[in-house]
Write an enzyme that holds these catalytic residues in place. Structure first.
Site, PDB file in Angstrom:
ATOM      1  CB  THR A  36      -0.965   0.005   1.200  1.00  7.82           C
ATOM      2  OG1 THR A  36      -1.800  -1.145   1.120  1.00  7.82           O
ATOM      3  CG2 THR A  36      -1.820   1.258   1.229  1.00  7.82           C
ATOM      4  CB  CYS A  37       3.936   2.075   1.873  1.00 10.02           C
ATOM      5  SG  CYS A  37       3.292   1.568   3.492  1.00 10.02           S
ATOM      6  CB  SER A  38       5.468   0.684  -2.835  1.00  9.81           C
ATOM      7  OG  SER A  38       6.553   0.663  -1.947  1.00  9.81           O
TER       8      SER A  38
END
Length: 157
Positions: free
Chosen positions: A47-49
């Site tokens: 999700t972060c990337s």
């Protein structure tokens, strides 16, 4: 947990640059500036990337147009990892800062224990900080990505 109208606690975050490692104080980062800071549980995670950091990269100019002096991404990773992640995401305008031992994250009261995932990490959140004072804070519920995204934070400015 830190809340609206609280001052950012004193501390340091680390940044790796071509000149080496820099320890940046919270006074340097937030005093006399309008800052959007967001945190992720871990660099290079899905999700972060795929969503969180890219939203801020794409919308950086919109933040600047709304008077934001800096956009900061923090993770409980070391500055080497944060630098590599920033390069892989074309995040040259975002300050990619490491909180390797989670001291800053803990001072905000936004740490969480992810046990087998990586130990102490940051909750996913985003804040607007004006002259070191929190004016908006959005903390995600565990496993969610709904209120700390770039579009939501832009709407608050």
């Amino acid at each position: 947990m830190i809340k609206v109208n609280d001052k950012i606690p004193a501390g340091e975050l680390q940044q790796l640059t071509s000149d080496g490692m820099n320890n940046l104080s919270t006074d340097y980062l937030f005093a006399d500036k309008k800052v959007v800071i967001f945190a992720v549980p871990g660099a290079f995670t899905p999700t972060c990337s795929e969503a969180h950091l890219p939203g801020y990269v794409v919308n950086f100019d919109k933040f600047k147009a709304k008077g934001v002096d800096r956009v900061i991404c923090v993770s409980v990773n070391d500055a080497f990892v944060m630098s590599a992640w920033g390069k892989s995401q074309n995040a040259e305008n975002i300050l990619m800062l490491g909180d390797g031992d989670a001291t800053f994250t803990k001072s905000l009261g936004l740490d969480m224990d992810t046990a087998s995932f990586g130990g102490v990490r940051s909750q996913r959140y985003a804040m607007v900080v004006d002259h070191s004072v929190v004016t908006h804070i959005n903390v995600e519920q565990p496993g969610k990505f709904e209120v700390s995204d770039a579009d939501t934070m832009l709407a608050l400015l």
